[in-house]
Design an enzyme around this catalytic site. Structure first.
Site, short mmCIF file in Angstrom:
data_model
loop_
_atom_site.label_atom_id
_atom_site.label_comp_id
_atom_site.label_asym_id
_atom_site.label_seq_id
_atom_site.Cartn_x
_atom_site.Cartn_y
_atom_site.Cartn_z
N ARG A 106 0.87 -1.18 0.00
CA ARG A 106 0.00 0.00 0.00
C ARG A 106 0.91 1.23 0.00
NH1 ARG A 106 -5.10 2.09 3.52
NH2 ARG A 106 -6.05 0.56 2.13
N HIS A 133 -7.41 0.92 -6.29
CA HIS A 133 -7.64 0.17 -5.04
C HIS A 133 -8.42 -1.11 -5.40
CE1 HIS A 133 -7.84 -0.74 -0.94
NE2 HIS A 133 -8.73 0.12 -0.51
N GLN A 136 -10.40 -3.55 -2.91
CA GLN A 136 -11.65 -2.98 -2.39
C GLN A 136 -12.83 -3.34 -3.30
OE1 GLN A 136 -12.24 -0.84 0.51
NE2 GLN A 136 -14.34 -1.34 -0.05
N ASP A 228 -16.89 8.04 -1.21
CA ASP A 228 -15.57 7.90 -0.59
C ASP A 228 -15.17 9.29 -0.08
OD1 ASP A 228 -12.97 7.08 0.10
OD2 ASP A 228 -12.22 7.11 -1.95
N CYS A 269 -16.41 2.78 1.10
CA CYS A 269 -15.24 1.91 1.31
C CYS A 269 -14.65 2.08 2.69
CB CYS A 269 -14.19 2.16 0.24
SG CYS A 269 -13.68 3.87 0.12
N ARG A 297 -13.94 -7.28 2.95
CA ARG A 297 -12.53 -7.07 2.58
C ARG A 297 -11.71 -8.30 2.94
NH1 ARG A 297 -10.19 -2.40 2.23
NH2 ARG A 297 -8.84 -3.60 0.88
N1 NVA Z 1 -9.61 7.28 -1.68
C1 NVA Z 1 -9.27 6.85 -0.35
C2 NVA Z 1 -9.59 5.41 -0.18
C3 NVA Z 1 -9.38 4.88 1.21
C4 NVA Z 1 -9.69 3.43 1.34
C5 NVA Z 1 -7.81 7.12 -0.07
O1 NVA Z 1 -6.98 6.86 -0.95
O2 NVA Z 1 -7.50 7.63 1.00
N1 CP Z 2 -11.14 0.68 2.72
C1 CP Z 2 -9.87 0.61 3.11
O1 CP Z 2 -8.96 0.34 2.32
O2 CP Z 2 -9.68 0.82 4.43
P1 CP Z 2 -8.27 0.98 5.17
O3 CP Z 2 -7.66 2.27 4.67
O4 CP Z 2 -8.60 1.01 6.62
O5 CP Z 2 -7.40 -0.20 4.79
#
Ligand code: NVA
Ligand code: CP
Length: 312
Positions: A106, A133, A136, A228, A269, A297
């Site tokens: 990540r 992502h 997800q 989101d 999400c 998830r």
């Molecule tokens: N768009 C958000 C998704 C979090 C799961 C981010 O990248 O922070």
């Molecule tokens: N939805 C999601 O990816 O959550 P986290 O950022 O907590 O992993």
């Protein structure tokens, strides 16, 4: 279906049949876990979990999914390892590939997850980059299947920042799986034209719709509304500007009334900023399905690891 040895970087690399296979496997693993039956498919496998950005759901899903199947997960935060500070991504990839059997990443630049996959020689799973992502989406689609019994023909409207990792990945996943997808967002936050064109190509095989619009009325007839955060991780300094731009696109009762449907569901999400992209009331009203989505998830991420790395 044999997905052994494959990385999971973006849904662009997976066919509709392969995505369907992963969803079905996740559903089976979920049922088994509910009955207390765990597997052994990752016995003897060591899995590196690299996190440049924070995470609750993704981290816990990889950790628990791996342990449930007899594997060993190792959390590697960006402050813990040399990645990108004192050592190139290529070299870190080659070291980890000698020791681990699979790597979750990540982080920020999508290019880095591609480099990890290229140089490590083991399956690499994208747990979120600035661009995509994909894990997800599997959880979102498993949730839609649980709610509606199908994906094909559903109308899904994503509301908010239309050019973030979630919007990009929903566009790809939906257009591949026959879900009619609308991105509802102010023009300045629309997805890139190349991605829209590619997804319109994917949609041809199902004859499904890919629509990008700034008109709230597009929510008419939606089966699911998805939102989101307005500022993704790393974009926190844009908050004031985004709130101003996206306020008219909040998921609230007024917007839901425009669906004209009594059974539209709301997905998120998570994590959510209640009061921004979604009101507190709407969030709580749909919290059961939103937390099903969060639980899913784990089942879907477990399915990805089992399918690409697991022993028969
Ligand atoms: N768009 C958000 C998704 C979090 C799961 C981010 O990248 O922070
Ligand atoms: N939805 C999601 O990816 O959550 P986290 O950022 O907590 O992993």
């Amino acid at each position: 279906m044999n997905l052994k040895g494959r990385s999971f970087l973006t849904l662009k690399d997976y066919t509709a049949e392969e995505i369907e296979y992963l969803l079905n496997l996740a559903s089976e693993l979920k049922e088994k876990k509910k009955k207390g039956i765990l597997g052994n498919s990752l016995k003897g496998k060591n899995i590196a979990l690299i996190f440049e950005k924070p995470s609750t759901r993704t981290r816990c899903s990889f950790t628990i999914g791996c342990i449930d199947e007899g594997g060993h997960p190792e959390y590697l935060g960006s402050e813990d390892i040399q990645l990108g500070h004192k050592e190139s991504i290529e070299d870190t990839a080659r070291v980890l590939g000698r020791m681990f059997d699979g790597i979750q990443f990540r982080g920020f630049a999508h290019e880095n997850v591609e480099i990890l996959a290229k140089y490590s020689g083991v399956p690499v799973w994208n747990g979120l980059t600035d661009m995509y992502h994909p894990t997800q989406i599997l959880a979102d689609f498993l949730t839609l299947k649980e709610q509606f019994g199908k994906l094909e023909g559903l109308k899904l409207v994503y509301v908010g920042d239309g050019r973030n990792n979630m919007a990009n990945s929903l566009l790809i996943g939906a257009s591949k799986m026959g879900v009619n997808i609308t991105i509802l967002s102010p023009k300045s936050l629309w997805p890139k034209k190349e991605l829209i064109d590619k997804c319109k190509e994917y949609a041809i095989s199902f004859g499904s719709i890919v629509e990008i619009t700034d008109k709230i009325e597009c929510v008419h007839n939606a089966d699911a509304i998805y939102t989101d955060v307005w500022c993704s991780m790393g974009e926190e300094d844009l908050a004031a500007e985004r709130i101003k731009l996206l306020k008219p696109y909040q998921v609230n009762d007024e917007l839901l009334a425009k669906t004209g449907k009594p059974h539209t569901i709301v997905l998120h999400c998570l994590p959510a900023v209640k009061g921004n992209e979604i009101t507190y009331d709407v969030f709580e009203r749909f919290s059961t399905v939103i937390f099903d989505q969060a639980e899913n998830r784990m089942h879907t991420i477990k399915a990805i690891m089992v399918a690409t790395l697991g022993n028969e």
